[in-house]
Design a protein around this motif. Structure first.
Motif, PDB file in Angstrom:
ATOM      1  N   LYS A 288     101.903  -1.994  32.564  1.00 28.15           N
ATOM      2  CA  LYS A 288     102.991  -1.004  32.561  1.00 28.15           C
ATOM      3  C   LYS A 288     102.618   0.220  31.739  1.00 28.15           C
ATOM      4  CE  LYS A 288     107.282   0.437  33.113  1.00 28.15           C
ATOM      5  NZ  LYS A 288     107.245   1.643  32.319  1.00 28.15           N
ATOM      6  N   THR A 289     101.991   0.008  30.574  1.00 33.25           N
ATOM      7  CA  THR A 289     101.628   1.139  29.715  1.00 33.25           C
ATOM      8  C   THR A 289     100.530   1.983  30.348  1.00 33.25           C
ATOM      9  OG1 THR A 289     102.184  -0.253  27.815  1.00 33.25           O
ATOM     10  CG2 THR A 289     100.982   1.775  27.381  1.00 33.25           C
ATOM     11  N   LEU A 290      99.537   1.342  30.988  1.00 31.60           N
ATOM     12  CA  LEU A 290      98.478   2.104  31.659  1.00 31.60           C
ATOM     13  C   LEU A 290      99.056   2.943  32.792  1.00 31.60           C
ATOM     14  CD1 LEU A 290      95.564  -0.499  31.783  1.00 31.60           C
ATOM     15  CD2 LEU A 290      95.655   1.596  30.428  1.00 31.60           C
ATOM     16  N   GLU A 291     100.040   2.387  33.502  1.00 25.90           N
ATOM     17  CA  GLU A 291     100.696   3.163  34.556  1.00 25.90           C
ATOM     18  C   GLU A 291     101.421   4.373  33.969  1.00 25.90           C
ATOM     19  OE1 GLU A 291     101.620  -0.683  37.468  1.00 25.90           O
ATOM     20  OE2 GLU A 291     103.252   0.503  36.602  1.00 25.90           O
ATOM     21  N   ASP A 292     102.087   4.156  32.809  1.00 26.04           N
ATOM     22  CA  ASP A 292     102.788   5.273  32.163  1.00 26.04           C
ATOM     23  C   ASP A 292     101.807   6.344  31.685  1.00 26.04           C
ATOM     24  OD1 ASP A 292     105.264   3.129  30.541  1.00 26.04           O
ATOM     25  OD2 ASP A 292     105.118   3.920  32.591  1.00 26.04           O
ATOM     26  N   ILE A 293     100.648   5.898  31.146  1.00 25.06           N
ATOM     27  CA  ILE A 293      99.641   6.865  30.694  1.00 25.06           C
ATOM     28  C   ILE A 293      99.122   7.670  31.883  1.00 25.06           C
ATOM     29  CG2 ILE A 293      97.329   7.083  29.708  1.00 25.06           C
ATOM     30  CD1 ILE A 293      97.954   4.711  27.925  1.00 25.06           C
ATOM     31  N   ALA A 294      98.837   6.960  32.984  1.00 23.87           N
ATOM     32  CA  ALA A 294      98.330   7.646  34.176  1.00 23.87           C
ATOM     33  C   ALA A 294      99.351   8.639  34.712  1.00 23.87           C
ATOM     34  CB  ALA A 294      97.963   6.625  35.251  1.00 23.87           C
ATOM     35  N   ALA A 295     100.630   8.226  34.693  1.00 18.39           N
ATOM     36  CA  ALA A 295     101.676   9.123  35.180  1.00 18.39           C
ATOM     37  C   ALA A 295     101.806  10.351  34.285  1.00 18.39           C
ATOM     38  CB  ALA A 295     103.008   8.380  35.249  1.00 18.39           C
ATOM     39  N   THR A 296     101.691  10.126  32.967  1.00 16.99           N
ATOM     40  CA  THR A 296     101.788  11.253  32.038  1.00 16.99           C
ATOM     41  C   THR A 296     100.647  12.237  32.236  1.00 16.99           C
ATOM     42  OG1 THR A 296     102.884   9.821  30.424  1.00 16.99           O
ATOM     43  CG2 THR A 296     101.926  11.856  29.601  1.00 16.99           C
ATOM     44  N   ARG A 297      99.446  11.702  32.426  1.00 14.34           N
ATOM     45  CA  ARG A 297      98.299  12.592  32.621  1.00 14.34           C
ATOM     46  C   ARG A 297      98.391  13.370  33.928  1.00 14.34           C
ATOM     47  NH1 ARG A 297      93.422   8.513  30.758  1.00 14.34           N
ATOM     48  NH2 ARG A 297      93.710   8.756  28.512  1.00 14.34           N
ATOM     49  N   SER A 298      98.926  12.701  34.953  1.00 12.31           N
ATOM     50  CA  SER A 298      99.005  13.381  36.237  1.00 12.31           C
ATOM     51  C   SER A 298      99.959  14.561  36.186  1.00 12.31           C
ATOM     52  CB  SER A 298      99.454  12.390  37.320  1.00 12.31           C
ATOM     53  OG  SER A 298     100.767  11.934  37.055  1.00 12.31           O
ATOM     54  N   LEU A 299     100.900  14.533  35.231  1.00 14.08           N
ATOM     55  CA  LEU A 299     101.865  15.614  35.099  1.00 14.08           C
ATOM     56  C   LEU A 299     101.405  16.710  34.146  1.00 14.08           C
ATOM     57  CD1 LEU A 299     105.128  13.453  34.903  1.00 14.08           C
ATOM     58  CD2 LEU A 299     104.204  14.656  36.892  1.00 14.08           C
ATOM     59  N   SER A 300     100.241  16.539  33.534  1.00 12.65           N
ATOM     60  CA  SER A 300      99.771  17.504  32.554  1.00 12.65           C
ATOM     61  C   SER A 300      99.464  18.840  33.221  1.00 12.65           C
ATOM     62  CB  SER A 300      98.515  16.968  31.862  1.00 12.65           C
ATOM     63  OG  SER A 300      98.010  17.935  31.009  1.00 12.65           O
ATOM     64  N   ARG A 301      99.918  19.916  32.571  1.00 14.34           N
ATOM     65  CA  ARG A 301      99.671  21.251  33.124  1.00 14.34           C
ATOM     66  C   ARG A 301      98.212  21.640  33.046  1.00 14.34           C
ATOM     67  NH1 ARG A 301     103.630  24.758  29.571  1.00 14.34           N
ATOM     68  NH2 ARG A 301     102.654  23.414  28.018  1.00 14.34           N
ATOM     69  N   ASN A 302      97.484  20.977  32.187  1.00 15.00           N
ATOM     70  CA  ASN A 302      96.083  21.344  31.997  1.00 15.00           C
ATOM     71  C   ASN A 302      95.123  20.374  32.665  1.00 15.00           C
ATOM     72  OD1 ASN A 302      96.820  23.514  30.217  1.00 15.00           O
ATOM     73  ND2 ASN A 302      97.269  21.954  28.691  1.00 15.00           N
ATOM     74  N   ALA A 303      95.659  19.478  33.521  1.00 11.48           N
ATOM     75  CA  ALA A 303      94.802  18.472  34.136  1.00 11.48           C
ATOM     76  C   ALA A 303      93.714  19.106  34.987  1.00 11.48           C
ATOM     77  CB  ALA A 303      95.640  17.512  34.986  1.00 11.48           C
ATOM     78  N   VAL A 304      94.079  20.156  35.737  1.00  9.50           N
ATOM     79  CA  VAL A 304      93.084  20.806  36.614  1.00  9.50           C
ATOM     80  C   VAL A 304      91.978  21.430  35.790  1.00  9.50           C
ATOM     81  CG1 VAL A 304      92.755  22.630  38.328  1.00  9.50           C
ATOM     82  CG2 VAL A 304      94.802  21.200  38.396  1.00  9.50           C
ATOM     83  N   LEU A 305      92.343  22.072  34.674  1.00 13.29           N
ATOM     84  CA  LEU A 305      91.331  22.710  33.833  1.00 13.29           C
ATOM     85  C   LEU A 305      90.393  21.665  33.226  1.00 13.29           C
ATOM     86  CD1 LEU A 305      90.280  25.298  32.559  1.00 13.29           C
ATOM     87  CD2 LEU A 305      91.955  24.998  30.719  1.00 13.29           C
ATOM     88  N   ILE A 306      90.942  20.535  32.801  1.00 19.59           N
ATOM     89  CA  ILE A 306      90.096  19.473  32.251  1.00 19.59           C
ATOM     90  C   ILE A 306      89.139  18.943  33.304  1.00 19.59           C
ATOM     91  CG2 ILE A 306      90.114  17.186  31.189  1.00 19.59           C
ATOM     92  CD1 ILE A 306      91.088  19.459  29.413  1.00 19.59           C
ATOM     93  N   GLU A 307      89.614  18.817  34.540  1.00 21.16           N
ATOM     94  CA  GLU A 307      88.734  18.352  35.623  1.00 21.16           C
ATOM     95  C   GLU A 307      87.593  19.343  35.859  1.00 21.16           C
ATOM     96  OE1 GLU A 307      92.187  16.000  38.175  1.00 21.16           O
ATOM     97  OE2 GLU A 307      91.038  17.608  39.083  1.00 21.16           O
ATOM     98  N   GLN A 308      87.899  20.639  35.761  1.00 17.50           N
ATOM     99  CA  GLN A 308      86.842  21.642  35.927  1.00 17.50           C
ATOM    100  C   GLN A 308      85.798  21.519  34.822  1.00 17.50           C
ATOM    101  OE1 GLN A 308      89.064  25.300  35.977  1.00 17.50           O
ATOM    102  NE2 GLN A 308      89.404  25.248  38.196  1.00 17.50           N
ATOM    103  N   VAL A 309      86.285  21.286  33.581  1.00 11.72           N
ATOM    104  CA  VAL A 309      85.338  21.131  32.470  1.00 11.72           C
ATOM    105  C   VAL A 309      84.460  19.897  32.699  1.00 11.72           C
ATOM    106  CG1 VAL A 309      85.153  20.668  30.007  1.00 11.72           C
ATOM    107  CG2 VAL A 309      86.843  22.304  30.824  1.00 11.72           C
ATOM    108  N   GLU A 310      85.069  18.797  33.109  1.00 10.44           N
ATOM    109  CA  GLU A 310      84.299  17.580  33.357  1.00 10.44           C
ATOM    110  C   GLU A 310      83.270  17.796  34.464  1.00 10.44           C
ATOM    111  OE1 GLU A 310      84.481  14.855  31.719  1.00 10.44           O
ATOM    112  OE2 GLU A 310      86.382  14.880  30.629  1.00 10.44           O
TER     113      GLU A 310
END
Length: 771
Positions: free
Chosen positions: A650-672
């Motif tokens: 349940k907690t891993l699902e919540d973490i994944a959901a939180t990350r998917s909503l991050s406004r900076n997720a796309v920028l982090i993916e570009q850096v990676e």
């Protein structure tokens, strides 16, 4: 006087029963009236206290909820405000312009003015050693008036419990004036710097609802957090008084009771607990002097006393009239009883009057009844079991006293080479929900009978005892090393399952060589039943098969902990569960105490790793209290591990959901992606990535750190080392050309980074893992 007293005395001697009747009725009347008066006074006080207590509890509960809601709003507002981009960038920048400072100061002023309960707002920049305050503007940290919060943030232990923090703040520009505030801190780079957003909430304004809760004089309101620190109080309290209130409020979540503080009068204490976003629990305590509540009831007491005196005089008159009518039937009754028992006439036995004779008759009958009752109570079966239960459950008796009781209750057991076995009901919390206490007693009685009948066929003498609660005990004449008897115990366990559908775990303790050791042997055997935690339900636990040496607490190896942290960061559920399964399997080899403590340590490590990836407080299910409750309810390591697995999912699902909503997720993916494409480039760095993306270096570093909880440099080193390690294992090429292919320009730098990460040199790594 003489003419009055002598006839009265003669009347008393002539009619002693009549005069006694009057005396008894008068005495009974006085007693009833006195008891009634006391009950009325006590009941009225009790009723008044209950009504006031219940009403005060309701008011306090509503006020506590509203106050907690205001505090939670302040927390939400603080976190929302701290995430404003311009504030976050300013707090993490190493330079700024006056215009930027003015903009930030204006923004802080808007945040403060949004709610009158907010006292002040700061923005701390650790890189420039400045503080922007909503009151005073820009300040150097060295001269800033609130040195207390800076000291707390620099101390890692204090910084860990910085939200929300009750304290006293000395106001600037006001001399020695001070104000109680609740401070909310949002660290932007936890563990790296003290750059932070700080909001001070005025405690008096926040607690306004509590202060206006009632109008009782001398009323005192106190709020404590879960560390028994004073958050708010309407009176000055010493540390001893705070500790006493905190200890008293810990007993229940809400309610009221009479409480006598040390050195004070008795008070009505009303208390309620409210959770602040799951971060802290606040206990709200309202104390009202009992004398204030019951002061007005004294009028009712005086009026009642007067009415009772009038009623007593009226009753006394009626009693005298009734006694004359009652006396004649009593005299006839006495005569009838005397004739029935062939007693002498009253005139022949002047030393005994009618009531004395009736009393002797009734006393004789009572003695007969008591004799029959005592004979019934000494029933051999019930008496024997009661003695054995006391024998096992109480402190040791002398051998002579035990022998005497053995003989009295016809207990057929030897005095040495005894042992104790305990049949403990599995899943007892579910068992208590299904069966009432009466039904549980009947089931334990049936268990004892089945066990006794199944074991009596052996050559060993035994006694079964219902010890109450969740187990029965068997006192055996068999030594604990007898292997054939262990199989008989297992057979009894199967019969209990077959006939009663009750699952049990069995523990068989050590051999006892003295009757005085029986109590200690029973306690050791009951403690042995706790080993079902690691062996599971239905276990047969033998003392002589367990190691007597204490185990060593298990800690997750550093490499496994690092792997789990990486798996949680990547959302790799299977890897996390594999590591947890490895740890749980290791715990099965530890004794109960070490197994339980190691499980708590593993749970705490997992909670810490989860919290590092979860940018908000974890749910209360991750608290140690929750784990303790689950250990008691689920009873076995296997069941607790399944519960932990569900909680983890349940907690891993919540973490994944939180990350998917991050406004900076796309920028982090570009850096990676850029890091992966340019790992071979020796010039790969944070500056190169910032130039590629058109961002400032400081902003990119801070953003990446906040989103991934690690630095860009660490990510580049980790990926390069991962590729180099693979290359070391699949080829025999020298180390220097390998590292040059993956962006390391300096051999010394590579060796330093590699050894810091893996603890060994590349050559040692190649030799160890190629085997």
């Amino acid at each position: 006087m003489s003419r009055f007293s002598f006839p009265l005395l003669a009347s008393f001697k002539k009619h002693p029963t009549y005069m006694k009747i009057i005396f008894y009725f008068v005495g009974a009347n006085v007693l009833v009236l006195a008891i009634s008066f006391l009950l009325l006074y006590w009941q009225s006080s009790k009723t008044l206290l209950k009504e006031i207590g219940d009403h005060s509890e309701s008011l306090l509960l509503n006020s506590a909820r509203n106050t907690a809601g205001l505090m939670e709003w302040s927390l939400d507002y603080s976190y929302a405000s701290s995430n404003v981009g311009e504030l976050k960038v300013y707090a993490l920048s190493d330079h700024y312009t006056d215009f930027e400072t003015y903009t930030v100061w204006s923004r802080l002023g808007e945040i403060k003015n949004a709610n009158p309960a907010i006292d002040s707002v700061y923005l701390i920049n650790d890189y420039t050693d400045t503080v922007v305050d909503s009151r005073l503007g820009v300040n150097d940290t060295a001269t800033f008036y609130d040195q207390d919060i800076l000291k707390r943030l620099r101390d890692s232990k204090l910084a860990e419990r910085a939200v929300p923090l009750p304290r006293t703040l000395t106001l600037p520009l006001n001399g020695e004036a001070a104000k109680d505030v609740i401070t909310i801190v949002r660290l932007y780079e936890k563990g790296s710097s003290i750059s932070a957003f700080v909001m001070n909430v005025d405690t008096d304004k926040l607690m306004n609802l509590l202060q206006n809760n009632s109008n009782y004089p001398n009323r005192q309101v106190t709020v404590l957090n879960d560390r028994n620190e004073k958050v708010f109080s309407t009176a000055r309290l010493s540390s001893e008084q705070i500790s006493e209130l905190g200890h008293q409020g810990e007993q229940r979540k809400s309610g009221w009771e009479l409480f006598k503080p040390h050195g004070q009068d008795e008070q009505l204490m009303v208390y309620s607990t409210a959770s602040i976003k799951g971060i802290q629990d606040w206990t709200f305590i309202e104390s009202i002097p009992k004398a204030v509540i019951l002061g007005r009831i004294s009028v009712l007491r005086n009026v009642s006393l007067f009415l009772f005196l009038v009623l007593f005089l009226a009753s006394l008159t009626v009693i005298i009239l009734i006694s004359k009518r009652v006396y004649s039937p009593i005299q006839e009754l006495v005569g009838s009883v005397m004739r029935q028992y062939r007693a002498e006439q009253l005139g022949d036995r002047k030393s005994r009057d009618e009531l004395d004779y009736l009393s002797s008759v009734f006393t004789a009958q009572k003695e007969q009844i008591d004799e029959l009752t005592e004979q019934w109570r000494h029933n051999k079966i019930l008496g024997r079991e009661r003695f054995l239960r006391e024998f096992l459950g109480d402190e040791a008796r002398s051998p002579a006293e035990v022998r005497r009781h053995f003989k009295e209750w016809e207990i057929d057991l030897p005095e040495e080479n005894l042992s104790v076995a305990i049949f403990r009901i599995d899943r007892f919390p579910e068992f208590t929900e299904t069966y009432s206490e009466k039904d549980r007693r009947l089931l334990r009685f049936a268990m004892a009978n089945i066990v006794r009948e199944s074991l009596q066929a052996s050559d060993h003498r035994l006694q079964t005892v219902d010890m109450g609660n969740d187990h029965i005990a068997v006192v055996l004449s068999a030594a604990a090393s007898s292997p054939d008897f262990a199989e008989k115990l297992r057979g009894s366990q199967d019969l209990l399952q077959q006939y009663l559908s009750i699952g049990t775990s069995i523990a068989w303790g050590r051999t006892l060589y003295n009757l005085t050791d029986m109590h200690e042997g029973y306690l050791e055997t009951y403690e042995l039943t706790q080993e079902r935690f690691r062996f599971g339900h239905g276990a047969l636990i033998l003392k002589n098969e367990l190691s007597g040496a204490p185990g060593v607490l298990f800690h997750l190896p550093l490499e496994k902990e690092r792997q789990m942290a990486q798996a949680i960061q990547k959302g790799n559920r299977d890897t996390v569960l594999q590591i947890m399964a490895f740890a749980v399997e290791t715990l099965r080899d530890l004794p109960y105490f070490e197994c339980k403590m190691s499980l708590i340590t593993l749970f705490s490590d997992m909670r810490r790793l989860m919290q590092d990836q979860f940018h908000q407080p974890l749910p209360s299910s991750w608290g140690l209290t929750s784990l303790e409750n689950q250990i008691i309810r689920l009873e076995t390591l296997e069941n607790v591990a399944r519960w932990m697995e569900k909680l983890l999912d349940k907690t891993l699902e919540d973490i994944a959901a939180t990350r998917s909503l991050s406004r900076n997720a796309v920028l982090i993916e570009q850096v990676e992606r850029l890091i992966g494409e340019r790992l071979n480039d020796p010039n790969l760095s944070s500056k190169m990535l910032a130039d590629e993306l058109g961002l400032s270096v400081n902003y990119l570093r801070s953003l990446y750190k906040a989103e991934t909880n690690r630095s860009i440099t660490d990510t580049i080193s980790e990926r390069r080392l991962d590729l180099i390690c693979r290359e070391l294992l699949v080829s025999d090429s020298p180390i220097e050309p390998i590292i040059q292919n993956y962006g390391f320009s300096s051999l010394n730098t590579f060796y330093s980074v590699f050894k810091k990460t893996y603890g060994i040199t590349p050559a040692q790594y190649r030799r160890a893992h190629k085997k």
